[in-house]
Scaffold this active site. Structure first.
Site, mmCIF file in Angstrom:
data_model
loop_
_atom_site.group_PDB
_atom_site.id
_atom_site.type_symbol
_atom_site.label_atom_id
_atom_site.label_comp_id
_atom_site.label_asym_id
_atom_site.label_seq_id
_atom_site.Cartn_x
_atom_site.Cartn_y
_atom_site.Cartn_z
ATOM 1 N N THR A 30 -0.984 -18.952 4.758
ATOM 2 C CA THR A 30 -0.249 -18.534 5.662
ATOM 3 C C THR A 30 -0.837 -18.013 7.148
ATOM 4 O OG1 THR A 30 0.273 -16.517 5.173
ATOM 5 C CG2 THR A 30 1.961 -18.741 4.452
ATOM 6 N N CYS A 34 -0.904 -8.405 3.629
ATOM 7 C CA CYS A 34 1.066 -7.858 3.714
ATOM 8 C C CYS A 34 -0.145 -6.769 2.956
ATOM 9 C CB CYS A 34 1.439 -8.806 2.823
ATOM 10 S SG CYS A 34 2.047 -9.768 2.899
ATOM 11 N N CYS A 38 5.667 -5.431 -0.254
ATOM 12 C CA CYS A 38 6.227 -6.800 0.258
ATOM 13 C C CYS A 38 7.233 -7.264 0.031
ATOM 14 C CB CYS A 38 5.092 -7.358 1.614
ATOM 15 S SG CYS A 38 5.793 -8.770 2.481
ATOM 16 N N ARG A 63 -3.757 -12.210 10.496
ATOM 17 C CA ARG A 63 -2.520 -11.040 11.036
ATOM 18 C C ARG A 63 -2.150 -10.444 10.797
ATOM 19 N NH1 ARG A 63 -0.563 -16.805 12.336
ATOM 20 N NH2 ARG A 63 1.318 -16.320 11.327
ATOM 21 N N CYS A 65 1.225 -8.614 8.897
ATOM 22 C CA CYS A 65 2.939 -9.886 8.610
ATOM 23 C C CYS A 65 3.661 -8.697 8.920
ATOM 24 C CB CYS A 65 2.931 -9.046 7.008
ATOM 25 S SG CYS A 65 4.872 -10.055 5.700
ATOM 26 N N CYS A 68 6.725 -7.083 6.542
ATOM 27 C CA CYS A 68 6.170 -5.521 5.466
ATOM 28 C C CYS A 68 5.228 -4.314 6.278
ATOM 29 C CB CYS A 68 5.901 -5.878 4.414
ATOM 30 S SG CYS A 68 4.057 -6.479 4.648
ATOM 31 N N ASP A 455 -7.830 34.022 -8.519
ATOM 32 C CA ASP A 455 -6.718 34.348 -7.296
ATOM 33 C C ASP A 455 -5.377 34.612 -8.160
ATOM 34 O OD1 ASP A 455 -4.918 34.036 -4.864
ATOM 35 O OD2 ASP A 455 -3.772 33.517 -7.116
#
Length: 510
Positions: A30, A34, A38, A63, A65, A68, A455
């Protein structure tokens, strides 16, 4: 982790949100990338490749998604848990140093050449400093496009782009949508809920002094226990600089281009953040400060699993998992406050700090609350008169020596600091014992393994739980808690019924 293909595939198939930000999944069929969680149907294993950063995915031609939104996942916990050069570089890039000073500025802060930094980042992250900064600019741009009504030219300027064309090209390349399409999609998502927050003045800039207000969500890895996190910040708040009001921690911020006011409120699945900035170019830096302050990039599952291995800590972790380390928005400010807090009560430390703020801080206007000043910078404090300080003489010397070292640059406590070198330099200053050095390492430097063995509250908690109570013996026992001893401190402190361990009651509006 991204090199462990089998583990990554399992995380993607189980949609495990714990690994969001640890690695990114690029889908060959695709061309998108993601986050592991996702909600889409996971692709076949042979169609997945894994990358260590969003910038590496973008560099490889993928690029983001649209479902998500991987660019909005929590940051990698590695950069806050490590002190090596790559981690220090990433913290500086997250603060926007490359946008303000370029790659030579980044390299100079780290003591390397630009070529050396490029080589190290490429080897570990698959992207150089320019690509990493570009990915962050794209994320900031998306945030402004989707959550404000700022004109696109103002968005480009605020996100750090040099031109409208570079802004448009980057947004289209990274998100496969134009900026206007991103805003339209955001409007559709929010139409059934509250209207999209708008800026108070869309054309605001530092030149006219108008403040632009932006509302956003800060993601984190669950679980997150807000009690000690916000309780500590509210209980130690310096009047005029910090306050708890209407369910939110509010404070003033000194920023590279101007100043701002932030309100941070805990929600079940995010931190609600409202930023009012005199210059929108400060947005990236301000968000980075807020995430660092609240330790939002931590990996609570890894921390709690390690601490649960000690049977004395198991009940504490199981009772209230997900404790974070309350940190700071300004390391120099915290160092000054740590000195003011030596061997005095929380109330006395706040009083001493408030006097410094009134005398040396820059006044600000806060129409929504009771904030009045920025905390004074080391340069502003460099000329203070020691005799005007209501402190023992030895502590006056400690404070003035610290301020001088911070002001002349001989002591650096920023995100580019080497933790052990900073500890050594602090230890050379008069009046800096183990407690002061370690509390600065924990809250200002962000070392997750800082440990306050001396402490008093720690020693009381240890004795109550049947742990060794002497500093040497407790340190030896705590070796098993490494590298998360700063989180063990939070769990041990939480055994005390103190205001720092609980969410405060609201301060009525003025």
């Amino acid at each position: 982790m991204y090199t462990d293909t089998e583990r990554c595939v399992r995380a993607v198939r189980s949609k495990d949100a714990r690994f969001d930000g640890w690695f990114f999944t690029a889908v060959l069929t695709t061309g998108i990338y993601c986050r592991p969680s996702c909600p889409a149907v996971p692709p076949k294993a042979e169609n997945m490749t894994f990358h260590p950063s969003a910038a590496a995915c973008q560099q490889a031609g993928f690029r983001a998604c649209k479902r998500c939104r991987p660019d909005t996942s929590p940051g990698s916990p590695e950069w806050n848990a490590r002190a090596d050069t790559v981690a220090r570089a990433m913290r500086l890039i997250q603060d926007g140093v490359v946008d303000r000073e370029g790659v030579p500025g980044l390299a100079g802060r780290l003591g390397y050449s630009a070529r050396q930094i490029e080589r190290q980042l490429l080897a570990e992250l698959g992207a150089g400093p320019l690509a990493l900064a570009r990915a962050q600019r794209a994320q900031t741009a998306r945030l402004l496009v989707e959550t404000t009504a700022l004109p696109m030219a103002e968005v480009a300027f605020a996100a750090g782009f040099a031109s409208i064309r570079a802004f448009n090209d980057t947004v289209r390349e990274v998100f496969a949508l134009s900026p206007s399409e991103l805003r339209t999609r955001a409007d559709r998502r929010t139409a059934a809920r509250a209207p999209r927050p708008t800026s108070d003045a869309p054309g605001a800039s530092a030149a006219d002094g108008t403040r632009a207000a932006i509302s956003l969500r800060l993601p984190f890895r669950a679980p997150l226990n807000p009690d000690n996190l916000f309780g500590h910040l509210a209980a130690t708040a310096v009047p005029g600089v910090e306050e708890w009001r209407d369910g939110a921690y509010r404070r003033t911020l000194t920023l590279p281009y101007g100043h701002g006011i932030v309100a941070l409120a805990p929600r079940p699945d995010h931190i609600a953040c409202r930023l009012s900035l005199t210059d929108p170019r400060d947005l990236t830096f301000a968000i980075s400060c807020c995430r660092r302050l609240l330790d939002l990039d931590a990996d609570p599952e890894a921390v709690d699993d390690q601490l649960r291995a000690d049977p004395r800590l198991t009940p504490l972790v199981d009772k209230a998992p997900g404790r974070r380390v309350p940190r700071t928005v300004d390391a120099a400010e915290f160092a000054v406050r740590a000195v003011l807090g030596q061997q005095v009560s929380t109330a006395a430390a706040r009083t001493h700090a408030a006097r410094l703020v009134t005398a040396h801080g820059v006044p600000v206007d806060d129409p929504e609350g009771g904030l009045t000043h920025l905390f004074p910078t080391p340069a502003a404090l460099a000329g203070l008169d020691p005799e005007a300080l209501a402190l023992p003489r030895s502590r006056r010397t400690t404070l003035t020596t610290l301020v001088a070292a911070l002001a002349d640059g001989s002591l650096g406590l920023g995100p580019d600091s080497d933790w052990e070198s900073a500890r050594a330099r602090l230890g050379e200053l008069p009046g800096f014992g183990p407690w002061t050095v370690e509390v600065i390492a924990m809250r200002a430097l962000g070392d997750p393994d800082a440990f306050l063995a001396t402490d008093l509250g720690m020693r009381r908690a240890a004795a109550h739980l049947g742990l060794p109570a002497t500093p040497a013996a407790l340190t030896a026992r705590a070796a098993a808690w490494r590298p998360w001893r700063a989180y063990a401190v939070q769990y041990l402190w939480a055994t005390d019924d103190h205001a720092i361990n609980r969410l405060p009651a609201d301060t009525p509006a003025a």
